[in-house]
Enzyme design. Structure first.
Site, PDB file in Angstrom:
ATOM      1  N   ALA A  96       0.834  -1.206   0.000  1.00 48.28           N
ATOM      2  CA  ALA A  96       0.000   0.000   0.000  1.00 48.28           C
ATOM      3  C   ALA A  96       0.866   1.251   0.000  1.00 48.28           C
ATOM      4  CB  ALA A  96      -0.921   0.002   1.219  1.00 48.28           C
ATOM      5  N   THR A 139      11.387   0.642  -3.246  1.00 47.32           N
ATOM      6  CA  THR A 139      11.682   1.006  -4.632  1.00 47.32           C
ATOM      7  C   THR A 139      13.152   1.371  -4.819  1.00 47.32           C
ATOM      8  OG1 THR A 139      11.306   2.788  -6.241  1.00 47.32           O
ATOM      9  CG2 THR A 139      10.799   3.302  -3.972  1.00 47.32           C
ATOM     10  N   ASP A 140      13.645   1.179  -6.040  1.00 49.42           N
ATOM     11  CA  ASP A 140      15.025   1.601  -6.347  1.00 49.42           C
ATOM     12  C   ASP A 140      15.166   3.123  -6.306  1.00 49.42           C
ATOM     13  OD1 ASP A 140      13.677   2.272  -8.711  1.00 49.42           O
ATOM     14  OD2 ASP A 140      15.037   1.182 -10.044  1.00 49.42           O
ATOM     15  N   GLU A 141      14.025   3.831  -6.259  1.00 48.89           N
ATOM     16  CA  GLU A 141      14.102   5.301  -6.264  1.00 48.89           C
ATOM     17  C   GLU A 141      14.676   5.850  -4.971  1.00 48.89           C
ATOM     18  OE1 GLU A 141      10.903   7.348  -8.130  1.00 48.89           O
ATOM     19  OE2 GLU A 141      10.339   5.594  -9.292  1.00 48.89           O
ATOM     20  N   TYR A 164       7.861  11.441  -3.338  1.00 50.61           N
ATOM     21  CA  TYR A 164       7.529  10.005  -3.335  1.00 50.61           C
ATOM     22  C   TYR A 164       8.691   9.186  -2.773  1.00 50.61           C
ATOM     23  CZ  TYR A 164       7.316   5.239  -5.188  1.00 50.61           C
ATOM     24  OH  TYR A 164       7.362   3.862  -5.314  1.00 50.61           O
ATOM     25  N   SER A 165       9.888   9.344  -3.365  1.00 51.83           N
ATOM     26  CA  SER A 165      10.993   8.470  -2.946  1.00 51.83           C
ATOM     27  C   SER A 165      11.425   8.783  -1.517  1.00 51.83           C
ATOM     28  CB  SER A 165      12.169   8.556  -3.920  1.00 51.83           C
ATOM     29  OG  SER A 165      12.561   9.879  -4.148  1.00 51.83           O
ATOM     30  N   LYS A 168       9.078   6.885   0.712  1.00 53.04           N
ATOM     31  CA  LYS A 168       9.398   5.451   0.707  1.00 53.04           C
ATOM     32  C   LYS A 168      10.673   5.185   1.528  1.00 53.04           C
ATOM     33  CE  LYS A 168       7.539   2.594  -1.310  1.00 53.04           C
ATOM     34  NZ  LYS A 168       6.378   1.738  -0.915  1.00 53.04           N
ATOM     35  N   PRO A 219       3.561  11.899 -24.293  1.00 52.12           N
ATOM     36  CA  PRO A 219       4.296  13.039 -23.736  1.00 52.12           C
ATOM     37  C   PRO A 219       5.626  12.625 -23.111  1.00 52.12           C
ATOM     38  CG  PRO A 219       2.535  12.390 -22.235  1.00 52.12           C
ATOM     39  CD  PRO A 219       2.463  11.447 -23.406  1.00 52.12           C
ATOM     40  N   ARG A 288      10.067  16.908 -15.893  1.00 53.88           N
ATOM     41  CA  ARG A 288       9.623  16.766 -14.495  1.00 53.88           C
ATOM     42  C   ARG A 288      10.621  17.510 -13.597  1.00 53.88           C
ATOM     43  NH1 ARG A 288       9.666  10.629 -12.708  1.00 53.88           N
ATOM     44  NH2 ARG A 288       7.530  10.604 -13.467  1.00 53.88           N
TER      45      ARG A 288
HETATM   46  P1  NAD Z   1      -0.530   1.194  -7.111  1.00 55.19           P
HETATM   47  O1  NAD Z   1      -0.629   2.671  -6.970  1.00 55.19           O
HETATM   48  O2  NAD Z   1      -1.016   0.521  -8.344  1.00 55.19           O
HETATM   49  O3  NAD Z   1      -1.278   0.468  -5.883  1.00 55.19           O
HETATM   50  C1  NAD Z   1      -1.254   0.984  -4.585  1.00 55.19           C
HETATM   51  C2  NAD Z   1      -2.428   0.322  -3.834  1.00 55.19           C
HETATM   52  O4  NAD Z   1      -2.393   0.802  -2.478  1.00 55.19           O
HETATM   53  C3  NAD Z   1      -3.800   0.696  -4.399  1.00 55.19           C
HETATM   54  O5  NAD Z   1      -4.613  -0.450  -4.500  1.00 55.19           O
HETATM   55  C4  NAD Z   1      -4.365   1.672  -3.383  1.00 55.19           C
HETATM   56  O6  NAD Z   1      -5.774   1.656  -3.303  1.00 55.19           O
HETATM   57  C5  NAD Z   1      -3.716   1.171  -2.108  1.00 55.19           C
HETATM   58  N1  NAD Z   1      -3.617   2.204  -1.070  1.00 55.19           N
HETATM   59  C6  NAD Z   1      -3.151   3.479  -1.206  1.00 55.19           C
HETATM   60  N2  NAD Z   1      -3.233   4.134  -0.034  1.00 55.19           N
HETATM   61  C7  NAD Z   1      -3.750   3.248   0.865  1.00 55.19           C
HETATM   62  C8  NAD Z   1      -4.050   3.316   2.235  1.00 55.19           C
HETATM   63  N3  NAD Z   1      -3.853   4.447   2.941  1.00 55.19           N
HETATM   64  N4  NAD Z   1      -4.567   2.225   2.850  1.00 55.19           N
HETATM   65  C9  NAD Z   1      -4.781   1.074   2.157  1.00 55.19           C
HETATM   66  N5  NAD Z   1      -4.521   0.953   0.838  1.00 55.19           N
HETATM   67  C10 NAD Z   1      -3.998   2.024   0.204  1.00 55.19           C
HETATM   68  O7  NAD Z   1       1.003   0.876  -6.846  1.00 55.19           O
HETATM   69  P2  NAD Z   1       1.927  -0.274  -7.440  1.00 55.19           P
HETATM   70  O8  NAD Z   1       2.547   0.216  -8.687  1.00 55.19           O
HETATM   71  O9  NAD Z   1       1.190  -1.551  -7.430  1.00 55.19           O
HETATM   72  O10 NAD Z   1       3.056  -0.299  -6.324  1.00 55.19           O
HETATM   73  C11 NAD Z   1       2.925  -1.133  -5.187  1.00 55.19           C
HETATM   74  C12 NAD Z   1       4.108  -0.892  -4.277  1.00 55.19           C
HETATM   75  O11 NAD Z   1       5.314  -1.153  -4.985  1.00 55.19           O
HETATM   76  C13 NAD Z   1       4.213   0.539  -3.755  1.00 55.19           C
HETATM   77  O12 NAD Z   1       4.596   0.496  -2.411  1.00 55.19           O
HETATM   78  C14 NAD Z   1       5.294   1.165  -4.620  1.00 55.19           C
HETATM   79  O13 NAD Z   1       5.986   2.153  -3.905  1.00 55.19           O
HETATM   80  C15 NAD Z   1       6.177  -0.040  -4.908  1.00 55.19           C
HETATM   81  N6  NAD Z   1       6.904  -0.022  -6.174  1.00 55.19           N
HETATM   82  C16 NAD Z   1       6.260   0.263  -7.344  1.00 55.19           C
HETATM   83  C17 NAD Z   1       6.978   0.225  -8.535  1.00 55.19           C
HETATM   84  C18 NAD Z   1       6.325   0.519  -9.863  1.00 55.19           C
HETATM   85  O14 NAD Z   1       7.038   0.670 -10.862  1.00 55.19           O
HETATM   86  N7  NAD Z   1       5.014   0.574  -9.962  1.00 55.19           N
HETATM   87  C19 NAD Z   1       8.340  -0.088  -8.528  1.00 55.19           C
HETATM   88  C20 NAD Z   1       8.954  -0.382  -7.308  1.00 55.19           C
HETATM   89  C21 NAD Z   1       8.218  -0.343  -6.136  1.00 55.19           C
HETATM   90  P1  TYD Z   2       7.307   6.749 -14.443  1.00 54.21           P
HETATM   91  O1  TYD Z   2       6.651   5.644 -15.176  1.00 54.21           O
HETATM   92  O2  TYD Z   2       6.486   7.873 -13.938  1.00 54.21           O
HETATM   93  O3  TYD Z   2       8.140   6.069 -13.270  1.00 54.21           O
HETATM   94  P2  TYD Z   2       9.250   6.757 -12.275  1.00 54.21           P
HETATM   95  O4  TYD Z   2       9.145   8.218 -12.337  1.00 54.21           O
HETATM   96  O5  TYD Z   2       8.803   6.219 -10.970  1.00 54.21           O
HETATM   97  O6  TYD Z   2      10.565   6.236 -12.726  1.00 54.21           O
HETATM   98  O7  TYD Z   2       8.436   7.362 -15.374  1.00 54.21           O
HETATM   99  C1  TYD Z   2       9.434   6.541 -15.966  1.00 54.21           C
HETATM  100  C2  TYD Z   2      10.317   7.419 -16.837  1.00 54.21           C
HETATM  101  O8  TYD Z   2       9.533   7.913 -17.916  1.00 54.21           O
HETATM  102  C3  TYD Z   2      10.854   8.635 -16.105  1.00 54.21           C
HETATM  103  O9  TYD Z   2      12.164   8.940 -16.597  1.00 54.21           O
HETATM  104  C4  TYD Z   2       9.900   9.748 -16.514  1.00 54.21           C
HETATM  105  C5  TYD Z   2       9.494   9.340 -17.923  1.00 54.21           C
HETATM  106  N1  TYD Z   2       8.116   9.752 -18.301  1.00 54.21           N
HETATM  107  C6  TYD Z   2       7.886  10.496 -19.466  1.00 54.21           C
HETATM  108  O10 TYD Z   2       8.833  10.849 -20.205  1.00 54.21           O
HETATM  109  N2  TYD Z   2       6.609  10.861 -19.767  1.00 54.21           N
HETATM  110  C7  TYD Z   2       5.553  10.505 -18.996  1.00 54.21           C
HETATM  111  O11 TYD Z   2       4.400  10.876 -19.322  1.00 54.21           O
HETATM  112  C8  TYD Z   2       5.791   9.736 -17.811  1.00 54.21           C
HETATM  113  C9  TYD Z   2       4.650   9.330 -16.930  1.00 54.21           C
HETATM  114  C10 TYD Z   2       7.087   9.364 -17.509  1.00 54.21           C
END
Ligand code: NAD
Ligand code: TYD
Length: 357
Positions: A96, A139-141, A164-165, A168, A219, A288
Protein backbone atom coordinates in the site's frame (compact mmCIF):
# COMPACT_ATOMS: atom_id res chain seq x y z
CA UNK A 1 2.37 -17.22 -15.86
CA UNK A 2 2.53 -21.06 -15.93
CA UNK A 3 6.33 -21.07 -15.77
CA UNK A 4 6.36 -18.57 -12.92
CA UNK A 5 3.80 -20.57 -10.97
CA UNK A 6 5.90 -23.72 -11.37
CA UNK A 7 8.91 -21.86 -9.95
CA UNK A 8 6.78 -20.53 -7.14
CA UNK A 9 5.54 -23.95 -6.11
CA UNK A 10 9.08 -24.58 -4.78
CA UNK A 11 8.84 -21.68 -2.36
CA UNK A 12 5.15 -21.51 -1.52
CA UNK A 13 5.52 -24.12 1.22
CA UNK A 14 8.14 -21.93 2.88
CA UNK A 15 5.79 -18.94 3.19
CA UNK A 16 3.92 -18.00 6.37
CA UNK A 17 0.40 -19.45 6.15
CA UNK A 18 -1.74 -16.35 6.79
CA UNK A 19 -0.73 -13.25 4.88
CA UNK A 20 -2.12 -9.75 5.24
CA UNK A 21 -1.47 -8.08 1.89
CA UNK A 22 -1.86 -4.31 2.19
CA UNK A 23 -2.47 -2.54 -1.12
CA UNK A 24 -3.36 -5.83 -2.80
CA UNK A 25 -5.91 -4.21 -5.13
CA UNK A 26 -3.22 -2.16 -6.87
CA UNK A 27 -1.01 -3.07 -9.80
CA UNK A 28 1.84 -5.12 -8.26
CA UNK A 29 -0.05 -6.23 -5.14
CA UNK A 30 -2.84 -7.80 -7.20
CA UNK A 31 -0.28 -9.59 -9.40
CA UNK A 32 1.32 -10.98 -6.22
CA UNK A 33 -2.07 -12.18 -4.92
CA UNK A 34 -3.05 -13.75 -8.26
CA UNK A 35 0.34 -15.46 -8.49
CA UNK A 36 0.22 -16.97 -5.00
CA UNK A 37 -3.40 -18.10 -5.23
CA UNK A 38 -2.69 -19.87 -8.51
CA UNK A 39 -0.06 -22.03 -6.79
CA UNK A 40 -0.77 -25.33 -5.10
CA UNK A 41 -0.83 -25.04 -1.31
CA UNK A 42 -1.38 -21.29 -1.47
CA UNK A 43 -1.49 -19.46 1.88
CA UNK A 44 -4.60 -17.70 3.18
CA UNK A 45 -4.61 -14.12 1.93
CA UNK A 46 -6.42 -11.11 3.37
CA UNK A 47 -6.16 -8.03 1.18
CA UNK A 48 -6.49 -4.69 2.97
CA UNK A 49 -6.93 -1.83 0.53
CA UNK A 50 -8.42 1.65 0.69
CA UNK A 51 -9.33 1.57 -3.01
CA UNK A 52 -7.87 4.96 -3.85
CA UNK A 53 -7.93 6.11 -7.47
CA UNK A 54 -5.22 3.47 -8.12
CA UNK A 55 -6.94 0.55 -6.37
CA UNK A 56 -9.36 -1.52 -8.40
CA UNK A 57 -11.34 -4.59 -7.37
CA UNK A 58 -11.41 -5.67 -11.00
CA UNK A 59 -7.71 -6.52 -10.59
CA UNK A 60 -8.79 -9.26 -8.17
CA UNK A 61 -11.79 -10.68 -10.09
CA UNK A 62 -9.76 -13.76 -11.00
CA UNK A 63 -9.36 -14.75 -7.33
CA UNK A 64 -12.46 -13.32 -5.64
CA UNK A 65 -14.10 -16.77 -5.30
CA UNK A 66 -10.91 -18.53 -4.13
CA UNK A 67 -11.49 -20.16 -0.71
CA UNK A 68 -8.19 -18.76 0.64
CA UNK A 69 -8.98 -15.16 -0.33
CA UNK A 70 -10.77 -12.36 1.46
CA UNK A 71 -10.95 -8.61 0.85
CA UNK A 72 -11.26 -5.87 3.47
CA UNK A 73 -11.74 -2.26 2.42
CA UNK A 74 -9.85 0.06 4.76
CA UNK A 75 -6.96 2.43 5.38
CA UNK A 76 -3.57 1.16 6.60
CA UNK A 77 -3.37 4.33 8.72
CA UNK A 78 -6.30 3.02 10.80
CA UNK A 79 -4.39 1.62 13.79
CA UNK A 80 -7.37 -0.29 15.18
CA UNK A 81 -8.19 -1.99 11.90
CA UNK A 82 -4.53 -2.84 11.30
CA UNK A 83 -4.33 -4.36 14.77
CA UNK A 84 -7.50 -6.40 14.31
CA UNK A 85 -6.37 -7.85 10.98
CA UNK A 86 -2.80 -8.47 12.17
CA UNK A 87 -4.20 -10.54 15.04
CA UNK A 88 -5.68 -12.92 12.45
CA UNK A 89 -2.47 -13.21 10.38
CA UNK A 90 1.19 -14.09 10.87
CA UNK A 91 2.81 -11.88 8.27
CA UNK A 92 2.25 -8.53 6.55
CA UNK A 93 3.34 -7.71 3.00
CA UNK A 94 2.97 -3.97 2.48
CA UNK A 95 2.32 -2.82 -1.08
CA UNK A 96 0.00 0.00 0.00
CA UNK A 97 1.36 3.38 -1.02
CA UNK A 98 0.80 6.46 -3.02
CA UNK A 99 3.09 5.40 -5.83
CA UNK A 100 3.38 8.02 -8.57
CA UNK A 101 6.24 10.54 -8.58
CA UNK A 102 4.35 13.15 -10.60
CA UNK A 103 1.41 13.14 -8.20
CA UNK A 104 3.85 13.48 -5.27
CA UNK A 105 5.17 16.65 -6.87
CA UNK A 106 1.65 18.08 -7.24
CA UNK A 107 0.31 16.91 -3.81
CA UNK A 108 2.85 15.41 -1.36
CA UNK A 109 0.43 15.20 1.58
CA UNK A 110 -1.11 11.76 0.93
CA UNK A 111 2.38 10.35 0.36
CA UNK A 112 3.57 11.29 3.81
CA UNK A 113 0.38 9.98 5.36
CA UNK A 114 0.11 6.61 3.65
CA UNK A 115 3.73 5.78 2.87
CA UNK A 116 5.23 6.91 6.20
CA UNK A 117 2.46 6.87 8.84
CA UNK A 118 0.66 3.94 7.21
CA UNK A 119 3.82 1.82 7.26
CA UNK A 120 4.31 2.69 10.94
CA UNK A 121 0.72 1.61 11.64
CA UNK A 122 1.32 -1.81 10.04
CA UNK A 123 4.71 -2.25 11.75
CA UNK A 124 3.12 -1.56 15.09
CA UNK A 125 0.37 -4.13 14.45
CA UNK A 126 2.92 -6.75 13.34
CA UNK A 127 5.07 -6.10 16.41
CA UNK A 128 2.15 -6.45 18.80
CA UNK A 129 1.11 -9.78 17.31
CA UNK A 130 4.64 -11.22 17.04
CA UNK A 131 4.51 -11.74 13.30
CA UNK A 132 6.87 -14.17 11.60
CA UNK A 133 7.72 -11.69 8.85
CA UNK A 134 7.05 -8.12 7.68
CA UNK A 135 7.89 -7.37 4.06
CA UNK A 136 8.00 -3.75 2.96
CA UNK A 137 7.71 -3.29 -0.80
CA UNK A 138 10.07 -0.42 -1.54
CA UNK A 139 11.68 1.01 -4.63
CA UNK A 140 15.03 1.60 -6.35
CA UNK A 141 14.10 5.30 -6.26
CA UNK A 142 15.34 5.52 -2.67
CA UNK A 143 18.91 5.52 -4.12
CA UNK A 144 18.17 8.73 -6.01
CA UNK A 145 19.95 9.68 -9.21
CA UNK A 146 22.73 7.12 -9.90
CA UNK A 147 25.64 8.03 -12.14
CA UNK A 148 26.70 5.59 -14.88
CA UNK A 149 28.20 3.05 -14.80
CA UNK A 150 27.39 2.41 -11.12
CA UNK A 151 24.76 -0.21 -10.26
CA UNK A 152 23.14 0.44 -6.88
CA UNK A 153 23.86 -2.17 -4.22
CA UNK A 154 21.85 -2.57 -1.04
CA UNK A 155 24.53 -0.99 1.16
CA UNK A 156 24.46 2.28 -0.84
CA UNK A 157 23.07 5.26 1.05
CA UNK A 158 19.50 6.42 0.42
CA UNK A 159 19.49 9.74 -1.42
CA UNK A 160 15.85 10.20 -2.40
CA UNK A 161 15.04 13.37 -4.36
CA UNK A 162 11.26 13.38 -4.88
CA UNK A 163 8.49 13.55 -2.27
CA UNK A 164 7.53 10.00 -3.34
CA UNK A 165 10.99 8.47 -2.95
CA UNK A 166 11.63 10.40 0.30
CA UNK A 167 8.41 8.98 1.77
CA UNK A 168 9.40 5.45 0.71
CA UNK A 169 12.88 5.90 2.21
CA UNK A 170 11.29 7.13 5.45
CA UNK A 171 9.12 4.00 5.56
CA UNK A 172 12.18 1.78 5.03
CA UNK A 173 14.03 3.46 7.89
CA UNK A 174 11.10 2.78 10.21
CA UNK A 175 11.18 -0.87 9.13
CA UNK A 176 14.88 -1.22 9.94
CA UNK A 177 14.33 0.58 13.24
CA UNK A 178 11.63 -1.97 14.17
CA UNK A 179 14.05 -4.76 13.38
CA UNK A 180 16.89 -3.27 15.44
CA UNK A 181 14.73 -2.12 18.34
CA UNK A 182 12.02 -4.75 18.66
CA UNK A 183 13.52 -7.66 16.72
CA UNK A 184 10.65 -7.63 14.21
CA UNK A 185 11.75 -9.88 11.29
CA UNK A 186 11.57 -7.21 8.61
CA UNK A 187 12.48 -7.55 4.92
CA UNK A 188 12.65 -4.79 2.33
CA UNK A 189 12.52 -5.20 -1.44
CA UNK A 190 13.67 -2.40 -3.75
CA UNK A 191 12.04 -3.09 -7.08
CA UNK A 192 12.75 -1.25 -10.30
CA UNK A 193 10.22 0.34 -12.71
CA UNK A 194 7.52 -2.25 -13.13
CA UNK A 195 5.13 -2.67 -16.06
CA UNK A 196 2.54 -5.16 -17.26
CA UNK A 197 -1.24 -5.79 -17.23
CA UNK A 198 -3.53 -3.92 -14.79
CA UNK A 199 -1.25 -0.87 -14.37
CA UNK A 200 -3.09 2.43 -13.92
CA UNK A 201 -2.37 4.39 -17.11
CA UNK A 202 -0.36 7.22 -15.52
CA UNK A 203 3.11 5.58 -15.47
CA UNK A 204 5.07 5.69 -18.69
CA UNK A 205 4.36 2.23 -20.14
CA UNK A 206 0.55 2.02 -19.77
CA UNK A 207 0.16 5.75 -20.49
CA UNK A 208 2.08 5.48 -23.76
CA UNK A 209 0.34 2.25 -24.80
CA UNK A 210 -3.17 3.58 -24.20
CA UNK A 211 -2.34 6.92 -25.84
CA UNK A 212 -0.90 5.13 -28.88
CA UNK A 213 -3.92 2.83 -29.14
CA UNK A 214 -6.13 5.93 -29.32
CA UNK A 215 -3.77 7.78 -31.68
CA UNK A 216 -3.04 10.41 -29.00
CA UNK A 217 0.27 12.11 -28.06
CA UNK A 218 3.01 10.31 -26.11
CA UNK A 219 4.30 13.04 -23.74
CA UNK A 220 8.07 12.53 -23.34
CA UNK A 221 9.61 14.58 -20.53
CA UNK A 222 12.41 16.87 -21.74
CA UNK A 223 14.86 15.14 -24.05
CA UNK A 224 13.57 11.66 -23.14
CA UNK A 225 17.08 10.69 -22.03
CA UNK A 226 16.36 9.60 -18.43
CA UNK A 227 16.90 5.85 -18.03
CA UNK A 228 15.17 3.19 -15.95
CA UNK A 229 15.43 -0.59 -15.41
CA UNK A 230 12.07 -2.03 -16.58
CA UNK A 231 10.83 -5.18 -14.81
CA UNK A 232 7.81 -7.27 -15.84
CA UNK A 233 5.20 -7.36 -13.08
CA UNK A 234 5.04 -11.15 -12.61
CA UNK A 235 8.83 -11.24 -12.25
CA UNK A 236 8.60 -8.54 -9.58
CA UNK A 237 5.84 -10.45 -7.74
CA UNK A 238 7.89 -13.66 -7.84
CA UNK A 239 10.93 -11.82 -6.46
CA UNK A 240 8.86 -10.52 -3.54
CA UNK A 241 7.60 -14.05 -2.81
CA UNK A 242 11.15 -15.41 -2.83
CA UNK A 243 12.47 -12.71 -0.52
CA UNK A 244 9.49 -13.31 1.78
CA UNK A 245 10.27 -17.03 1.92
CA UNK A 246 14.06 -16.98 1.95
CA UNK A 247 15.33 -13.50 2.79
CA UNK A 248 17.40 -12.71 5.87
CA UNK A 249 15.52 -10.60 8.40
CA UNK A 250 16.80 -7.04 8.61
CA UNK A 251 18.00 -7.02 4.99
CA UNK A 252 17.07 -5.19 1.80
CA UNK A 253 16.98 -6.86 -1.63
CA UNK A 254 17.22 -5.12 -5.00
CA UNK A 255 14.87 -6.50 -7.65
CA UNK A 256 15.89 -5.27 -11.08
CA UNK A 257 15.50 -6.82 -14.53
CA UNK A 258 19.23 -6.42 -15.10
CA UNK A 259 19.58 -5.55 -18.79
CA UNK A 260 21.04 -2.09 -19.54
CA UNK A 261 18.45 0.51 -18.51
CA UNK A 262 16.32 2.12 -21.22
CA UNK A 263 15.54 5.77 -21.89
CA UNK A 264 12.12 7.34 -22.43
CA UNK A 265 12.56 7.67 -26.20
CA UNK A 266 13.31 3.94 -26.46
CA UNK A 267 10.14 3.11 -24.49
CA UNK A 268 8.09 5.43 -26.73
CA UNK A 269 9.50 3.91 -29.95
CA UNK A 270 8.95 0.37 -28.69
CA UNK A 271 5.29 1.13 -27.92
CA UNK A 272 4.71 2.80 -31.29
CA UNK A 273 6.25 -0.11 -33.13
CA UNK A 274 4.15 -2.69 -31.28
CA UNK A 275 0.94 -0.70 -31.69
CA UNK A 276 1.70 0.10 -35.34
CA UNK A 277 1.79 3.90 -35.08
CA UNK A 278 4.31 6.49 -36.31
CA UNK A 279 6.78 8.65 -34.37
CA UNK A 280 4.74 11.81 -35.08
CA UNK A 281 2.80 10.89 -31.92
CA UNK A 282 5.89 11.59 -29.77
CA UNK A 283 5.54 14.98 -28.11
CA UNK A 284 8.31 16.46 -25.96
CA UNK A 285 6.85 18.24 -22.93
CA UNK A 286 8.36 20.22 -20.05
CA UNK A 287 10.65 18.06 -17.93
CA UNK A 288 9.62 16.77 -14.50
CA UNK A 289 11.09 18.97 -11.72
CA UNK A 290 14.03 17.18 -10.05
CA UNK A 291 13.83 14.39 -12.64
CA UNK A 292 16.26 11.57 -11.69
CA UNK A 293 18.31 10.80 -14.81
CA UNK A 294 19.26 7.23 -14.04
CA UNK A 295 18.34 4.25 -11.87
CA UNK A 296 20.20 0.96 -12.28
CA UNK A 297 20.44 -1.99 -9.91
CA UNK A 298 22.72 -4.85 -8.99
CA UNK A 299 20.33 -7.63 -7.93
CA UNK A 300 22.94 -10.29 -7.06
CA UNK A 301 21.55 -10.74 -3.54
CA UNK A 302 18.08 -11.64 -4.80
CA UNK A 303 19.61 -13.84 -7.54
CA UNK A 304 21.41 -15.75 -4.78
CA UNK A 305 17.99 -16.61 -3.31
CA UNK A 306 17.05 -18.21 -6.64
CA UNK A 307 15.32 -15.26 -8.33
CA UNK A 308 15.71 -14.80 -12.07
CA UNK A 309 13.42 -12.52 -14.08
CA UNK A 310 11.90 -14.58 -16.90
CA UNK A 311 10.89 -11.87 -19.37
CA UNK A 312 13.15 -9.33 -21.05
CA UNK A 313 11.72 -5.97 -22.14
CA UNK A 314 10.83 -7.09 -25.65
CA UNK A 315 8.80 -10.11 -24.52
CA UNK A 316 7.29 -8.31 -21.54
CA UNK A 317 6.20 -5.41 -23.74
CA UNK A 318 4.71 -7.82 -26.29
CA UNK A 319 2.51 -9.32 -23.58
CA UNK A 320 1.65 -5.94 -22.11
CA UNK A 321 0.59 -4.32 -25.38
CA UNK A 322 -1.44 -7.39 -26.22
CA UNK A 323 -3.25 -7.13 -22.85
CA UNK A 324 -4.09 -3.42 -23.27
CA UNK A 325 -5.31 -4.12 -26.80
CA UNK A 326 -7.71 -6.77 -25.45
CA UNK A 327 -8.74 -5.01 -22.23
CA UNK A 328 -10.17 -1.67 -23.30
CA UNK A 329 -13.04 -2.55 -20.96
CA UNK A 330 -10.50 -2.20 -18.08
CA UNK A 331 -8.70 1.01 -19.01
CA UNK A 332 -11.16 3.12 -20.99
CA UNK A 333 -13.35 3.94 -17.95
CA UNK A 334 -10.20 4.93 -16.01
CA UNK A 335 -9.01 7.41 -18.64
CA UNK A 336 -11.83 9.83 -17.98
CA UNK A 337 -12.80 11.94 -14.97
CA UNK A 338 -10.07 11.95 -12.30
CA UNK A 339 -7.39 10.87 -14.78
CA UNK A 340 -8.11 13.73 -17.20
CA UNK A 341 -7.90 16.28 -14.43
CA UNK A 342 -4.53 14.91 -13.35
CA UNK A 343 -3.31 14.92 -16.97
CA UNK A 344 -4.28 18.56 -17.44
CA UNK A 345 -2.55 19.58 -14.20
CA UNK A 346 0.62 17.59 -14.77
CA UNK A 347 1.70 18.16 -18.37
CA UNK A 348 3.13 21.47 -19.44
CA UNK A 349 4.31 22.44 -22.91
CA UNK A 350 8.02 22.43 -23.77
CA UNK A 351 9.21 26.01 -24.37
CA UNK A 352 5.74 27.27 -25.17
CA UNK A 353 4.76 24.48 -27.60
CA UNK A 354 1.29 22.89 -27.09
CA UNK A 355 1.09 19.44 -25.45
CA UNK A 356 -1.95 18.41 -27.43
CA UNK A 357 -3.57 16.88 -24.36
P1 NAD B 1 -0.53 1.19 -7.11
O1 NAD B 1 -0.63 2.67 -6.97
O2 NAD B 1 -1.02 0.52 -8.34
O3 NAD B 1 -1.28 0.47 -5.88
C1 NAD B 1 -1.25 0.98 -4.59
C2 NAD B 1 -2.43 0.32 -3.83
O4 NAD B 1 -2.39 0.80 -2.48
C3 NAD B 1 -3.80 0.70 -4.40
O5 NAD B 1 -4.61 -0.45 -4.50
C4 NAD B 1 -4.37 1.67 -3.38
O6 NAD B 1 -5.77 1.66 -3.30
C5 NAD B 1 -3.72 1.17 -2.11
N1 NAD B 1 -3.62 2.20 -1.07
C6 NAD B 1 -3.15 3.48 -1.21
N2 NAD B 1 -3.23 4.13 -0.03
C7 NAD B 1 -3.75 3.25 0.87
C8 NAD B 1 -4.05 3.32 2.23
N3 NAD B 1 -3.85 4.45 2.94
N4 NAD B 1 -4.57 2.22 2.85
C9 NAD B 1 -4.78 1.07 2.16
N5 NAD B 1 -4.52 0.95 0.84
C10 NAD B 1 -4.00 2.02 0.20
O7 NAD B 1 1.00 0.88 -6.85
P2 NAD B 1 1.93 -0.27 -7.44
O8 NAD B 1 2.55 0.22 -8.69
O9 NAD B 1 1.19 -1.55 -7.43
O10 NAD B 1 3.06 -0.30 -6.32
C11 NAD B 1 2.92 -1.13 -5.19
C12 NAD B 1 4.11 -0.89 -4.28
O11 NAD B 1 5.31 -1.15 -4.98
C13 NAD B 1 4.21 0.54 -3.75
O12 NAD B 1 4.60 0.50 -2.41
C14 NAD B 1 5.29 1.17 -4.62
O13 NAD B 1 5.99 2.15 -3.90
C15 NAD B 1 6.18 -0.04 -4.91
N6 NAD B 1 6.90 -0.02 -6.17
C16 NAD B 1 6.26 0.26 -7.34
C17 NAD B 1 6.98 0.22 -8.54
C18 NAD B 1 6.33 0.52 -9.86
O14 NAD B 1 7.04 0.67 -10.86
N7 NAD B 1 5.01 0.57 -9.96
C19 NAD B 1 8.34 -0.09 -8.53
C20 NAD B 1 8.95 -0.38 -7.31
C21 NAD B 1 8.22 -0.34 -6.14
P1 TYD C 1 7.31 6.75 -14.44
O1 TYD C 1 6.65 5.64 -15.18
O2 TYD C 1 6.49 7.87 -13.94
O3 TYD C 1 8.14 6.07 -13.27
P2 TYD C 1 9.25 6.76 -12.27
O4 TYD C 1 9.14 8.22 -12.34
O5 TYD C 1 8.80 6.22 -10.97
O6 TYD C 1 10.57 6.24 -12.73
O7 TYD C 1 8.44 7.36 -15.37
C1 TYD C 1 9.43 6.54 -15.97
C2 TYD C 1 10.32 7.42 -16.84
O8 TYD C 1 9.53 7.91 -17.92
C3 TYD C 1 10.85 8.64 -16.10
O9 TYD C 1 12.16 8.94 -16.60
C4 TYD C 1 9.90 9.75 -16.51
C5 TYD C 1 9.49 9.34 -17.92
N1 TYD C 1 8.12 9.75 -18.30
C6 TYD C 1 7.89 10.50 -19.47
O10 TYD C 1 8.83 10.85 -20.20
N2 TYD C 1 6.61 10.86 -19.77
C7 TYD C 1 5.55 10.50 -19.00
O11 TYD C 1 4.40 10.88 -19.32
C8 TYD C 1 5.79 9.74 -17.81
C9 TYD C 1 4.65 9.33 -16.93
C10 TYD C 1 7.09 9.36 -17.51
Amino acid sequence: MEALTADLSDVVGELPRRLLVAGGAGFIGSAFVRLLLAAEGAPQITVLDKLTYAGNLRNLEEVEAHPSFRFVKGDICDLELADKLARECDCIVNFAAESHVDRSILDPDAFIRTDVYGTYSLLEAARRHHHQRFLQVSTDEVYGDVEAPHLSVESDPARPRSPYSASKAGAELQCFAYHATYGLPVLVTRGSNTYGPFQYPEKIVPLFITQALDGGPLPVYGDGGAVRDYLYVDDHALGIALVLARGTAGSAYNLGQGDPPLDGMTVARSVLQLVGRGEELIQHVADRPGHDRRYALDSAQARALGWLPLLDFERGMGRTVDWYQRRRDWWEPIKSGEFLEFYRRNYRPLEGAGTGS
